[in-house]
Write a protein that holds these residues in place. Structure first.
Motif, short mmCIF file in Angstrom:
data_model
loop_
_atom_site.label_atom_id
_atom_site.label_comp_id
_atom_site.label_asym_id
_atom_site.label_seq_id
_atom_site.Cartn_x
_atom_site.Cartn_y
_atom_site.Cartn_z
N GLU A 192 55.02 66.03 113.33
CA GLU A 192 54.00 65.62 112.37
C GLU A 192 54.31 66.21 110.99
OE1 GLU A 192 49.18 66.21 111.57
OE2 GLU A 192 50.05 66.78 113.50
N GLY A 193 54.41 65.32 110.00
CA GLY A 193 54.65 65.76 108.63
C GLY A 193 56.09 66.06 108.30
N HIS A 269 51.01 68.55 115.42
CA HIS A 269 51.42 67.86 116.64
C HIS A 269 52.90 67.47 116.60
CE1 HIS A 269 47.05 67.37 116.53
NE2 HIS A 269 47.10 67.20 117.86
N ILE A 270 53.48 67.41 117.79
CA ILE A 270 54.82 66.86 117.98
C ILE A 270 54.78 65.97 119.20
CG2 ILE A 270 55.96 68.87 116.94
CD1 ILE A 270 56.63 69.87 119.69
N GLY A 271 55.78 65.10 119.34
CA GLY A 271 55.81 64.18 120.47
C GLY A 271 57.23 63.83 120.85
N PHE A 272 57.41 63.36 122.07
CA PHE A 272 58.72 62.95 122.55
C PHE A 272 59.15 61.66 121.86
CE2 PHE A 272 57.29 65.58 126.14
CZ PHE A 272 58.41 66.40 126.28
N GLY A 273 60.45 61.56 121.59
CA GLY A 273 60.99 60.36 120.95
C GLY A 273 61.36 60.62 119.51
N SER A 274 62.47 60.03 119.08
CA SER A 274 62.93 60.22 117.70
C SER A 274 62.30 59.25 116.72
CB SER A 274 64.46 60.07 117.66
OG SER A 274 64.85 58.79 118.15
N ASP A 275 61.63 58.21 117.21
CA ASP A 275 60.99 57.24 116.33
C ASP A 275 59.82 57.91 115.60
OD1 ASP A 275 59.88 55.12 115.02
OD2 ASP A 275 59.65 53.85 116.81
N PRO A 276 59.85 57.95 114.26
CA PRO A 276 58.74 58.59 113.53
C PRO A 276 57.39 57.92 113.78
CG PRO A 276 60.15 57.37 112.02
CD PRO A 276 60.85 57.41 113.34
N ASN A 277 57.41 56.69 114.27
CA ASN A 277 56.16 55.99 114.57
C ASN A 277 55.65 56.27 115.98
OD1 ASN A 277 56.14 54.71 112.00
ND2 ASN A 277 57.59 53.17 112.74
N SER A 278 56.44 57.06 116.75
CA SER A 278 56.00 57.39 118.09
C SER A 278 54.78 58.30 118.04
CB SER A 278 57.13 58.08 118.87
OG SER A 278 58.26 57.24 118.96
N ARG A 279 54.04 58.29 119.12
CA ARG A 279 52.84 59.13 119.19
C ARG A 279 53.23 60.59 119.29
NH1 ARG A 279 49.78 56.54 124.19
NH2 ARG A 279 48.79 58.60 124.11
N ALA A 280 52.61 61.42 118.47
CA ALA A 280 52.80 62.87 118.51
C ALA A 280 51.50 63.47 119.02
CB ALA A 280 53.16 63.40 117.13
N ASP A 281 51.36 63.54 120.34
CA ASP A 281 50.10 63.93 120.96
C ASP A 281 50.09 65.35 121.49
OD1 ASP A 281 48.74 61.44 120.62
OD2 ASP A 281 49.99 60.61 122.22
N MET A 282 51.20 66.07 121.37
CA MET A 282 51.22 67.44 121.87
C MET A 282 50.86 68.41 120.74
SD MET A 282 54.49 67.60 124.49
CE MET A 282 55.69 67.13 123.24
N GLU A 283 49.79 69.11 120.92
CA GLU A 283 49.31 70.04 119.90
C GLU A 283 50.05 71.37 120.02
OE1 GLU A 283 45.24 72.45 118.58
OE2 GLU A 283 45.17 70.88 120.11
#
Length: 493
Positions: A192-193, A269-283
């Motif tokens: 995120e960011g 937040h961060i999330g699995f996947g290199s796509d910046p549009n992927s969901r970052a749901d891990m706080e």
């Protein structure tokens, strides 16, 4: 003369083969673990034939020169000459040149040994980033015995509770990746960011851990908090209804500095996947101190930790146990505790973290030990050669020394006369060895850690050590020469 040289070489070769077999057994015991039981370092036929060929070549090469020279002696001149000339005095210069070359080679090997020993010392002093004392780990994988994810999680929790009940156990933690074992698990992530440049996206090393994992290792949490049972939550991953992601994550300092530079990562937040549009749901709930991951030599990478209980699939891993005393007596109890829960689940690779660190430094210890051994043997050969040449020189100059002492030369003058030749040979060897060592040391730069390949301290220490040992070897015949009785020396032949 040639047959004499071959005979001496063969006797030396037999002794060398016996010592090699003994040394190989020691190497197997010192540096190979039980996992390497199929490896043999005993010399095979190719090694023996190569060594035999090299021995014959050396014997013929260095035994033929004096033999040929002896066969060309003029009979009349030899019979009229002194005994000192009969034994081949014209070969002294060649012998001194060979000794100087030995000194140079010894210096080269001693410098290499010093660099590798200091590398090993630097890695030991560096440490893994936490206290390894009274910490024991063992691997376990109930999944290989048919456990599914829910059953494996229950088994791990039961084993944790059982181990905590053992007297002397202070804390227990679990991780799917064992550190300092050259294993790794990495995954591409979006942060995120963080605007990743092409080819420079976040791809940290991962580990799935239990609560109290960092407390067990003794790794401080710098910001935020540790995992708790409340973090055992999952969210669906992508379009696959069977895949889930955890909702919380912890990161190390390097990850925070690289991807959250100038920001407080807690709550982001961060999330699995290199796509910046992927969901970052891990706080991000915590930031921990950096520790080594693969081995002591590698740089600390960005790391992300997820709770094992919320993982997508079951897997084996490593239990870590922190004790209040020596953990070795507890190893049998650990096996018994696992056996009580399920006799079909094996425990393997049980060892203390100190042993794990030694195992991770096995290559460095092997290189440092062997280079030290080779350097010591080369120095010993140079010292023996220097002593032999100077003893021979003193024997040839016995009458000259007697005349000098009869004319008033004191003991110190005689010692200095011999030591000047010793120092000259050593100086020539050092003058040759230092530039060669300086040029070749860059070839092993990738094997070093914490010091440059041209480390002046190592160069100076190796040089001083070699000069001192060589001078001691040369001082013995010099002292013997100073104690010659002039009366007997004048009658010496």
């Amino acid at each position: 003369l040639l047959m004499e040289s071959l005979l001496l070489s063969c006797l030396g070769a037999l002794v060398g083969i016996a010592l090699a077999c003994l040394a190989d057994r020691l190497l197997l015991a010192m540096y190979l673990s039980s996992q390497d039981a199929g490896i043999s370092a005993l010399p095979d036929a190719q090694v023996l034939w190569f060594t035999l060929g090299l021995m014959l070549f050396t014997s013929v090469s260095f035994g033929l020169a004096p033999a040929v020279q002896g066969s060309r002696s003029d009979v009349a001149d030899t019979l009229k000459a002194e005994a000192g000339s009969v034994v081949g005095g014209s070969n002294v210069s060649l012998r001194k040149a060979l000794v100087a070359a030995q000194v140079g080679l010894s210096l080269l090997l001693l410098i290499g040994a010093g660099l590798f020993v200091r590398t090993l010392s630097n890695l030991r002093d560096l440490g893994p980033g936490f206290s390894p004392e009274r910490l024991v780990g063992f691997d376990i994988n109930p999944v290989m015995n048919g456990y599914d994810a829910p059953r494996a999680k229950i088994f791990y929790q039961q084993l944790t509770d059982s181990l905590l009940a053992v007297p002397g156990v202070r804390s227990v933690g679990f991780a799917t990746e064992r550190i300092l074992e050259d294993g790794q698990w990495s995954s591409s992530m979006n942060v995120e960011g963080y605007a990743a440049k092409p080819g420079q996206g976040a791809e940290p090393f991962m580990n799935a851990i239990s609560p109290n994992y960092f407390a067990t290792l003794g790794v401080p949490i710098l910001a935020g908090r540790d995992f708790t049972p409340k973090d055992d939550k999952q969210i669906q991953h992508g379009d696959d209804p069977t895949q889930f992601d955890p909702t919380t994550v912890m990161i190390n300092e390097t990850f925070a500095k690289k991807y959250f530079a100038g920001r407080n990562p807690i709550g982001l937040h961060i999330g699995f996947g290199s796509d910046p549009n992927s969901r970052a749901d891990m706080e991000v709930i915590g930031v921990v101190k950096d520790i080594k991951y693969t081995n002591l030599r590698d740089q600390i990478p960005p790391q992300a930790y997820v709770p094992y209980a919320s993982g997508r699939r079951p897997s084996g891993g490593t239990f870590y146990i922190r004790t209040v005393a020596n953990p070795n007596p507890l190893m049998a109890i650990i096996r018994q505790k696992v056996h009580n829960l399920d006799p079909s689940v094996p425990v393997y690779d049980i060892r203390t973290t100190d042993e794990q660190i030694d195992l991770s430094l096995r290559n460095e210890r092997l290189i440092a030990s062997l280079s030290t051994l080779f350097g010591t043997l080369a120095t010993l050969l140079a010292v023996i050669g220097l002593y032999g040449v100077m003893a021979y020189t003193v024997a040839r100059k016995t009458r000259e020394i007697g005349i000098r002492m009869a004319l008033g030369a004191i003991q110190g003058n005689v010692i200095w006369m011999v030591m000047k030749e010793v120092l000259l040979l050593v100086a020539i060897g050092v003058a040759v060895g230092l530039p060669v060592a300086y040029g070749l040391s860059s070839l092993v730069s990738n094997q070093l850690y914490g010091l440059p390949p041209h480390d002046p301290g190592t160069l100076a220490l190796a040089t001083i050590a070699l000069v001192c040992v060589a001078c001691c070897a040369g001082f013995i015949p010099a002292l013997r020469a100073s104690r010659i009785d002039p009366t007997r020396a004048l009658r010496y032949e």
